[in-house]
Enzyme design. Structure first.
Site, PDB file in Angstrom:
ATOM      1  N   LYS A  42       0.837  -1.212   0.000  1.00  0.00           N
ATOM      2  CA  LYS A  42       0.000   0.000   0.000  1.00  0.00           C
ATOM      3  C   LYS A  42       0.867   1.255   0.000  1.00  0.00           C
ATOM      4  O   LYS A  42       0.484   2.276  -0.580  1.00  0.00           O
ATOM      5  CB  LYS A  42      -0.926   0.008   1.220  1.00  0.00           C
ATOM      6  CG  LYS A  42      -2.046  -1.010   1.141  1.00  0.00           C
ATOM      7  CD  LYS A  42      -3.065  -0.761   2.241  1.00  0.00           C
ATOM      8  CE  LYS A  42      -4.160  -1.801   2.245  1.00  0.00           C
ATOM      9  NZ  LYS A  42      -5.092  -1.639   3.376  1.00  0.00           N
TER      10      LYS A  42
ATOM     11  N   LYS B 148      -4.910 -10.506  -6.545  1.00  0.00           N
ATOM     12  CA  LYS B 148      -6.121 -10.819  -5.776  1.00  0.00           C
ATOM     13  C   LYS B 148      -7.244  -9.821  -6.080  1.00  0.00           C
ATOM     14  O   LYS B 148      -6.973  -8.666  -6.413  1.00  0.00           O
ATOM     15  CB  LYS B 148      -5.815 -10.921  -4.278  1.00  0.00           C
ATOM     16  CG  LYS B 148      -5.696  -9.634  -3.575  1.00  0.00           C
ATOM     17  CD  LYS B 148      -5.588  -9.804  -2.058  1.00  0.00           C
ATOM     18  CE  LYS B 148      -5.517  -8.392  -1.507  1.00  0.00           C
ATOM     19  NZ  LYS B 148      -5.485  -8.208  -0.125  1.00  0.00           N
TER      20      LYS B 148
ATOM     21  N   LYS C  56     -10.925  -4.380  -3.329  1.00  0.00           N
ATOM     22  CA  LYS C  56     -11.801  -3.208  -3.386  1.00  0.00           C
ATOM     23  C   LYS C  56     -11.090  -2.027  -4.018  1.00  0.00           C
ATOM     24  O   LYS C  56     -11.718  -1.121  -4.550  1.00  0.00           O
ATOM     25  CB  LYS C  56     -12.189  -2.776  -1.968  1.00  0.00           C
ATOM     26  CG  LYS C  56     -13.096  -3.698  -1.224  1.00  0.00           C
ATOM     27  CD  LYS C  56     -13.196  -3.182   0.206  1.00  0.00           C
ATOM     28  CE  LYS C  56     -13.868  -4.167   1.118  1.00  0.00           C
ATOM     29  NZ  LYS C  56     -13.501  -3.928   2.524  1.00  0.00           N
TER      30      LYS C  56
HETATM   31  P1  AMP Z   1     -10.762  -6.082   3.522  1.00  0.00           P
HETATM   32  O1  AMP Z   1     -11.581  -5.904   2.305  1.00  0.00           O
HETATM   33  O2  AMP Z   1      -9.320  -5.820   3.267  1.00  0.00           O
HETATM   34  O3  AMP Z   1     -11.296  -5.375   4.734  1.00  0.00           O
HETATM   35  O4  AMP Z   1     -10.831  -7.643   3.873  1.00  0.00           O
HETATM   36  C1  AMP Z   1     -11.818  -8.227   4.679  1.00  0.00           C
HETATM   37  C2  AMP Z   1     -11.696  -9.735   4.702  1.00  0.00           C
HETATM   38  O5  AMP Z   1     -11.841 -10.264   3.380  1.00  0.00           O
HETATM   39  C3  AMP Z   1     -10.340 -10.256   5.209  1.00  0.00           C
HETATM   40  O6  AMP Z   1     -10.545 -11.425   5.974  1.00  0.00           O
HETATM   41  C4  AMP Z   1      -9.600 -10.579   3.947  1.00  0.00           C
HETATM   42  O7  AMP Z   1      -8.627 -11.575   4.143  1.00  0.00           O
HETATM   43  C5  AMP Z   1     -10.724 -11.077   3.055  1.00  0.00           C
HETATM   44  N1  AMP Z   1     -10.394 -10.861   1.625  1.00  0.00           N
HETATM   45  C6  AMP Z   1     -10.230  -9.658   1.003  1.00  0.00           C
HETATM   46  N2  AMP Z   1      -9.940  -9.845  -0.312  1.00  0.00           N
HETATM   47  C7  AMP Z   1      -9.929 -11.197  -0.513  1.00  0.00           C
HETATM   48  C8  AMP Z   1      -9.701 -12.030  -1.668  1.00  0.00           C
HETATM   49  N3  AMP Z   1      -9.441 -11.522  -2.862  1.00  0.00           N
HETATM   50  N4  AMP Z   1      -9.777 -13.371  -1.494  1.00  0.00           N
HETATM   51  C9  AMP Z   1     -10.058 -13.909  -0.271  1.00  0.00           C
HETATM   52  N5  AMP Z   1     -10.271 -13.192   0.845  1.00  0.00           N
HETATM   53  C10 AMP Z   1     -10.213 -11.845   0.729  1.00  0.00           C
END
Ligand code: AMP
Ligand code: TRP
Length: 336
Positions: A113, A199, A202
């Protein structure tokens, strides 16, 4: 013996997508009756990168509504907002003071980031994993269900807890519980629709790279139609040189609820033209009940507020008790 405790959270930044669902939330839902569950919307984490104050509140409520829409049941779960509980910030400060700087500088997510942001990297972005450690440790969580990308942060949480226990535990009594990650094999890393080696995220500027939980059938259809594939006929799992094929078959398997062997057999002779409508249909069908429930939650005025108020009260009692324990161990006087 009581149930083991779970804590996890998602940031209210942008739309939740299939990676969030398959990597994290669907696992929370599946296992919820076996555990005592705490799920927060981590809105303090959301400001570690530049954010828009006019959408923060709305996104926080939206994320909490999606937790309910995905099937979290209040009989088993406390749902709350991180910033509503001051103990998260306060424990972060205490943990900051025992966390070596170089532990944070080597975090992969920080490095990624920070590169993206150039010169405007905040101290908050560096400190993000310590706030996450505070989230987890405040609730004496046994397990933390997350996607693969969060593994390093949970290892850091464990290291911080061990350090607090070593430095401030007394007579073999630990101050903090050491948590474990809970990472499912399939779906732990959902990849971008534009590139099977990155991956789904968002923060990807391309909307076509991800399917959001609230996407309409038309949007889902369009995104899958345009998603990256390869020129090889016959689809199969576990071919390292075919990342898109692996990702799309895994999505199909998880969203249709079919077994791996069944999908492998069904798709082995297919071309993309035959497979894509199947994936589209499975995705639309899997998201339909979530979208319906989401609408119900949003339409019932006052309901979400009441859920979050109750969650806050329940979570705060646990969090404050842990915070007092840590402050006492560190030598603070109890407020008069
Ligand atoms: P975040 O969107 O960064 O707040 O992520 C929230 C949750 O979603 C966390 O447990 C991440 O590990 C999971 N997560 C986010 N992106 C992915 C992805 N592409 N594949 C699997 N898990 C994800
Ligand atoms: N850092 C996590 C992510 O981006 C979100 C998060 C914050 C979290 N606090 C947490 C996840 C505590 C699990 C437990 O995915």
């Amino acid at each position: 013996m009581g149930k083991q405790r779970i804590l996890s959270g998602v940031q209210p930044t942008g739309n939740l997508h299939l990676g969030n669902y398959l990597g994290a939330i669907s696992n929370w839902v599946e296992a919820q009756s076996q555990y005592d569950n705490f799920f927060c919307v981590v809105d303090l984490h959301a400001i570690t990168v530049p954010h828009n104050p006019s959408t923060l509140k709305e996104n926080t409520y939206k994320t909490a509504a999606l937790y309910l829409a995905c099937g979290l049941d209040l009989e088993h779960c406390k749902i709350f907002v991180q910033s509503h509980i001051c103990a998260h910030s306060e424990l972060t400060w205490l943990l900051n003071c025992v966390t070596p700087l170089n532990w944070l500088e080597r975090m992969i997510q920080f490095k990624e980031k920070a590169v993206k942001q150039g010169e405007n990297v905040s101290v908050g972005l560096l400190d993000y994993p310590v706030l996450m450690a505070a989230d987890i440790l405040l609730y004496d969580a046994d397990k933390v269900p997350v996607g693969e990308d969060q593994k390093q942060h949970i290892e850091l949480t464990r290291d911080i807890a061990v350090r607090i226990n070593d430095q401030f535990g007394s007579k073999g009594e630990s101050v903090l519980k050491i948590p474990e990650p809970l990472i499912r094999k399939e779906g732990a890393r959902v990849m971008s629709l534009n590139d099977g080696t990155r991956k789904m995220s968002k923060s990807d500027p391309s909307e076509l790279s991800r399917i959001n939980l609230l996407d309409s059938p038309e949007e889902i259809n369009k995104k899958i139609k345009r998603c990256k594939t390869d020129p090889i006929k016959g689809l199969s799992f576990d071919e390292p040189e075919r990342p898109e094929c692996n990702n799309l078959l895994t999505l199909y398997m998880l969203l249709s609820g079919k077994q791996k062997q069944e999908v492998a057999a069904q798709c082995q002779d297919m071309g993309w033209g035959q497979f894509k409508p199947l994936l589209t249909e499975a995705t639309i069908e899997a998201l339909k009940p979530i979208q319906q429930k989401y609408q119900e939650v949003i339409d019932e005025k006052g309901y979400l507020e009441s859920v979050l108020r109750k969650g806050r009260q329940q979570a705060e009692a646990v969090a404050n008790a842990t915070l007092s324990r840590v402050k006492t161990a560190l030598g603070y006087s109890v407020p008069l």
